[in-house]
Design a protein around this motif. Sequence first.
Motif, mmCIF file in Angstrom:
data_model
loop_
_atom_site.group_PDB
_atom_site.id
_atom_site.type_symbol
_atom_site.label_atom_id
_atom_site.label_comp_id
_atom_site.label_asym_id
_atom_site.label_seq_id
_atom_site.Cartn_x
_atom_site.Cartn_y
_atom_site.Cartn_z
ATOM 1 N N GLN A 32 0.422 -0.758 0.065
ATOM 2 C CA GLN A 32 0.696 -0.040 0.188
ATOM 3 C C GLN A 32 0.696 1.259 -0.263
ATOM 4 O O GLN A 32 0.854 2.360 -1.124
ATOM 5 N N GLU A 35 2.387 2.350 -3.248
ATOM 6 C CA GLU A 35 1.326 2.777 -4.221
ATOM 7 C C GLU A 35 1.135 4.015 -3.839
ATOM 8 O O GLU A 35 1.105 4.982 -4.830
ATOM 9 N N ILE A 36 1.104 4.195 -2.775
ATOM 10 C CA ILE A 36 1.123 5.956 -2.515
ATOM 11 C C ILE A 36 2.192 6.344 -3.163
ATOM 12 O O ILE A 36 1.943 7.717 -3.213
ATOM 13 N N ASP A 38 4.272 6.199 -5.198
ATOM 14 C CA ASP A 38 4.216 5.768 -6.940
ATOM 15 C C ASP A 38 3.012 7.166 -7.510
ATOM 16 O O ASP A 38 4.020 7.469 -8.327
ATOM 17 N N SER A 39 2.119 7.135 -6.756
ATOM 18 C CA SER A 39 1.391 8.705 -6.766
ATOM 19 C C SER A 39 1.710 9.665 -7.071
ATOM 20 O O SER A 39 1.531 10.502 -7.367
ATOM 21 N N LYS A 40 2.260 10.303 -5.586
ATOM 22 C CA LYS A 40 2.933 10.364 -5.602
ATOM 23 C C LYS A 40 4.074 11.493 -6.479
ATOM 24 O O LYS A 40 3.642 12.867 -6.551
ATOM 25 N N SER A 42 4.234 10.377 -9.272
ATOM 26 C CA SER A 42 3.809 10.786 -10.284
ATOM 27 C C SER A 42 2.910 11.994 -10.745
ATOM 28 O O SER A 42 3.080 12.371 -12.154
ATOM 29 N N SER A 43 2.516 12.147 -9.903
ATOM 30 C CA SER A 43 1.551 13.537 -9.763
ATOM 31 C C SER A 43 2.145 14.468 -10.162
ATOM 32 O O SER A 43 2.380 15.938 -10.418
ATOM 33 N N GLY A 47 1.868 13.153 -14.334
ATOM 34 C CA GLY A 47 0.769 12.628 -14.092
ATOM 35 C C GLY A 47 1.810 11.555 -14.968
ATOM 36 O O GLY A 47 0.646 10.196 -15.606
ATOM 37 N N SER A 49 3.558 7.657 -15.244
ATOM 38 C CA SER A 49 3.467 6.537 -15.250
ATOM 39 C C SER A 49 5.177 6.193 -15.317
ATOM 40 O O SER A 49 4.886 5.757 -16.351
ATOM 41 N N LYS A 55 11.290 2.049 -10.693
ATOM 42 C CA LYS A 55 10.885 2.255 -9.067
ATOM 43 C C LYS A 55 11.521 0.900 -8.392
ATOM 44 O O LYS A 55 12.232 1.073 -7.453
ATOM 45 N N LYS A 209 -6.478 16.890 -19.265
ATOM 46 C CA LYS A 209 -5.472 16.018 -19.378
ATOM 47 C C LYS A 209 -4.009 15.639 -19.765
ATOM 48 O O LYS A 209 -4.611 15.500 -20.908
#
Length: 331
Positions: A32, A35-36, A38-40, A42-43, A47, A49, A55, A209
């Motif tokens: 988890q 995931e958090i 990687d999302s931070k 990426s943002s 955006g 990936s 990673k 987007k």
Amino acid sequence: MSETGLTVLDGTHLRSLNPSLPELNGAVSGSQLLEIADSKASSSLFGLSLPQNLKASALSRVIAGAEDHDDDVTFRQAEFDKDKASKFLCDYISAIADEMKDDPLVVSILDGNTLKMFLEDEDDYAMLAENLFTDMDIEDKGKICKSEIRNALVHMGFEMGIPPFSEFPMLNDILKKHRAEGEEELGQAQFAELLQPILQETADALSEKHVVVIHNIKVVNGSKLRKLLADEKQFNDVVERVLLETKSEKDGLRKTKLIRSFLEKHGEDLGLPPSESNETVVILYDAVFSEIKNEKSVVQADNEFREFMKDILETFAEQLEANPVFCDLDN
């Protein structure tokens, strides 16, 4: 930084990031947490990936510096309290930034602006549509099928602001909406008339987007070379290899040529750009070796030779840091 419309992501964006965890109810698993994180990351990178190998390398860096986990599997299964999770989040994003400093990503950020530039100028758009129609009209009939609109978009590509269909499936919906399918034939004027709203809607969608496309381009910026210079054992190994190839030569100028030849042959492993990649690399080598072409100390004792090699590699590192070399790996 950017080069001819390309954007180089070297970790700078991530270094200014101050990541924080979302509200957690109790402990969080390693999976988890990844995931958090990687999302931070990426943002903060439009955006994007992040590539899996990037990673994985970043996670290996963090695990290597931790005592609690031996490998990726045990990390993902572990449970973290808030404090440990926060520390990992910062360490992991910092590790991604470090990886990107050593091996930057080269991307195109497609935000609709390039398409809007074509569409806002009638003459520019007319020329674009005419050139596309001519390229699609392979048989020179003056007519093409509606379905060729799809090929026209592919032909435009990211250079003209169109993302790959695989990265932006909405293009399929836009084509269906404007009935740009089937075998119905279009003349040049009809083609231009149908293409225009398709490009406009694509530009509007991209402005909402963005799509980020990673290119297979390697940026050689001196980072790997500086690591070699900082690692005494690794640097000494390189010096020994060069000595073996040049020890029989006593003339200073000829010996310098042998050193250049060695670096052109093996430099990529040391952090130098491939010597055959482009003219920029030839100019780089000429600039570095022109400074030392009259050196005579190269033929003296091994310790002097070591300093001589260090000067050469440090000069390369300085030049590459100031002017990174872009190597297109697809060519």
